[in-house]
Design an enzyme around this catalytic site. Structure first.
Site, PDB file in Angstrom:
ATOM      1  N   GLY A  33      10.935 -34.178  34.169  1.00 50.79           N
ATOM      2  CA  GLY A  33      11.953 -33.445  33.410  1.00 50.79           C
ATOM      3  C   GLY A  33      12.914 -34.007  32.931  1.00 50.79           C
ATOM      4  CB  CYS A  74       9.043 -37.967  36.999  1.00 52.52           C
ATOM      5  SG  CYS A  74      10.259 -38.588  36.282  1.00 52.52           S
ATOM      6  CE1 TYR A  75      15.691 -32.821  37.773  1.00 55.58           C
ATOM      7  CE2 TYR A  75      14.059 -30.742  38.220  1.00 55.58           C
ATOM      8  CZ  TYR A  75      15.256 -31.397  38.077  1.00 55.58           C
ATOM      9  OH  TYR A  75      16.220 -30.651  38.620  1.00 55.58           O
ATOM     10  CG  HIS A  91       6.061 -39.611  33.908  1.00 55.75           C
ATOM     11  ND1 HIS A  91       6.019 -38.425  33.775  1.00 55.75           N
ATOM     12  CD2 HIS A  91       7.290 -40.138  33.783  1.00 55.75           C
ATOM     13  CE1 HIS A  91       7.439 -38.095  33.762  1.00 55.75           C
ATOM     14  NE2 HIS A  91       8.084 -39.280  33.779  1.00 55.75           N
ATOM     15  CD  GLU A 102       2.765 -37.062  33.439  1.00 52.59           C
ATOM     16  OE1 GLU A 102       2.598 -37.485  34.738  1.00 52.59           O
ATOM     17  OE2 GLU A 102       4.011 -36.590  32.876  1.00 52.59           O
ATOM     18  CG  ASP A 125      -8.417 -24.001  16.671  1.00 51.31           C
ATOM     19  OD1 ASP A 125      -8.995 -24.769  16.836  1.00 51.31           O
ATOM     20  OD2 ASP A 125      -6.953 -24.001  16.266  1.00 51.31           O
ATOM     21  CE  LYS A 171      -7.911 -28.395  16.777  1.00 48.36           C
ATOM     22  NZ  LYS A 171      -7.539 -27.295  15.926  1.00 48.36           N
TER      23      LYS A 171
END
Ligand code: XMP
Length: 530
Positions: free
Chosen positions: A67, A94-95, A182, A184, A240, A385
């Protein structure tokens, strides 16, 4: 006339949900996607959600995202210690890592020692739960000001950097883990592996979640929601709505009627794809409304982009509602559901990690009782998606629909700079088809995010073709690469491909004597020209 109320859509309860607690910025969505790539189902919850409510979801693990704040900033988000005492495995990033450290009695210093970007990480305990099988030196993505100098009691420090003494800590007994960086983002070279180690080894979760399960679960949920009533789904030609319709069709068959409004602004062959290929693949009942003339009449004489958008949006709703009305008159009050292709990011971005989308259509067509409300069916509301594409593939939808790049709702109407006419649309359709064909042939579809082809209808330039002077229009190629369309860069396409597209367009499309390449990033340029 019709309005749609948020549905009491039965949320599929997944036995193995991992909660990603969102501390702001954009990290939580990416983490949730990475968890699903590890074949574990994940959901995002706001950091303001009381811990008891989080635990009531019976999560198999909880991940605390990064964050923008410092844990020392006034009003910075906090966490109830109870979260770490519930016996649920937790992974802080992280945060989230710093919050874990301070909450559990470790030390985080506000030293001003900043680290930003790619940073070498030194793993000090190679066989640890998180780091086993990864190199002792690895590159990670850092973005922080404060630094953890002492881990809480009971935690082993398993990695550091040149600046941060405690860059990772682990407590196998309590199943609590954290990293300062991070994992990710792709710049953290072993990030996905470390996340998977937490999920599989730390939290003991089996990687069983697949989009195949989603289909089964959603089919059951849709049947339970719709019962023996009827539903309507508007198809746009995009991924979609096509996947949502195919899922609902699989669940309730002919109780679903699909409506496709042909506004005449689609690209070459796209209407046929919906009319023929989609129907052939799904067996769906489809009503096609040919509204080309209506749209072109409404757009006559209009050059301003925003006015075009408004007109197209307005006409679309009118035509769609007219179609709804006719279906209702034919099929009676049994028609109670409206299918929408709402995706998980739409839900998260509208502020409701667990809430429902709030969609209301306008009241434009008379003749329908005001109190008729459609309940929404949103079978994709848990999906990202790329997962929607996988579901579409498994449902047997044509590749052209499933892999379709983003295309704006107002269609080619906003890719003609100037007034929209049938002749100009036909011309642009040809040029666009050539560009798409050559990009596909060159194997570039996955590399580019989308490639608008734009007709500068109000511009003419001098050219020479055969023996004669021409005075034709330019076509702009706008190939871009992007992650999410918020920012974009112009794609460095091979010159041979550009040359082929240019030669073919100027040879094959009458009235076009020049092809130009847009080399502007976003910002400052937008992806579309209008
Ligand atoms: P811009 O041009 O704003 O586009 O950089 C960002 C993304 O949004 C798409 N786009 C639209 N999609 N209705 C849509 O459904 C619209 O009016 C619209 N305008 C832009 C565009 O194609 C790109 O993917």
């Amino acid at each position: 006339m019709s309005s749609a109320s948020p549905a009491a859509a039965p949320d599929v309860t997944n036995p193995d949900v991992v909660l990603v607690v969102d501390f702001g910025a954009q990290y939580a969505q990416l983490i949730a996607r990475r968890v699903r790539e590890a074949r574990v189902y994940s959901e995002i919850v706001p950091s303001t959600m009381p811990v008891a409510e989080m635990l009531a979801k019976n999560p198999k693990a909880i991940i605390l995202s990064g964050g923008p704040s410092s844990v020392y900033a006034e009003g910075a988000p906090r966490l109830d210690r109870a979260l770490f005492e519930a016996g649920v495995p937790v992974f802080g990033m992280c945060y989230g890592f710093q919050l874990m450290a301070t909450t559990l009695g470790g030390t985080v210093d506000n030293t001003g020692a900043r680290e930003y970007g790619r940073t070498p990480l030194h793993v000090s305990k190679a066989g640890s739960t998180l780091f086993e099988g990864t190199p002792v030196e690895q590159s990670v993505w850092m973005s922080h000001g404060d630094a953890c100098s002492a881990a809480p009691e009971g935690f082993a420090v398993t990695a550091s950097t040149d600046v941060v003494p405690v860059a990772a800590f682990e407590n196998d007994e309590k199943k609590l883990y954290g990293v300062q960086y991070h994992p990710e983002v792709l710049h953290s070279t072993h990030g996905q592996q470390i996340l998977e180690h937490f999920l599989y080894r730390g939290a003991g979760i089996q990687p069983t979640w697949t989009t195949g399960n989603v289909i089964e679960e959603q089919v059951a949920a849709i049947r339970a929601q719709v019962g023996d009533k009827r539903a309507i789904c508007g198809l746009s030609g995009g991924v979609d709505s096509a996947v949502a319709a195919a899922l609902v069709q699989k669940a309730i068959g002919d109780q679903l009627t699909c409506v496709y409004v042909d506004h005449g602004l689609m690209r070459k062959d796209e209407t046929e794809q919906v009319e023929k290929d989609f129907v052939a693949a799904t067996g769906a009942r489809l009503v096609v409304v040919d509204a080309e003339k209506r749209f072109l009449d409404a757009l006559a004489g209009v050059s301003d982009p925003e006015t075009k958008r408004k007109i197209i949006g307005r006409e679309f709703i009118r035509v769609f509602e007219q179609a709804q009305l006719e279906i209702l008159q034919e099929e009676g009050p049994e028609v109670a559901f409206l299918v929408q292709g709402t995706l998980y990011p739409d839900i998260v971005e509208s502020g409701g990690g667990t809430g429902t989308a709030n969609i209301k259509s306008h009241h434009n067509v008379g003749g329908l009782p005001d109190d008729i409300e459609f309940e929404l069916v949103e079978p994709l509301r848990q999906l990202f998606k790329d997962e929607v594409r996988m579901v579409g593939q498994e449902l047997g939808l044509p590749e052209e629909i499933v892999q379709r790049q983003p295309f704006p709702g107002p269609g080619l109407g906003i890719r003609i700079v100037g007034e929209v006419t049938k002749e100009r649309l036909d011309l642009l359709r040809e040029a666009d088809a050539i560009a798409r064909e050559e990009l596909t042939k060159a194997g570039l579809d996955r590399e580019i995010w989308q490639c608008p082809v734009v007709l500068l209808a109000d511009v003419r330039s001098v050219g020479v073709q055969g023996d004669g002077r021409t005075y034709g229009h330019p076509i702009v190629l706008r190939p871009v690469s992007s992650e999410d369309a918020m920012t974009a860069d112009w794609s460095r396409l091979p010159y041979e491909v550009l040359a082929k597209i240019s030669t073919r367009i100027t040879n094959e499309v009458a009235d076009v004597n020049r092809v130009v390449l847009d080399v502007t990033s976003k910002p400052p340029g937008t992806i579309e020209w209008e």
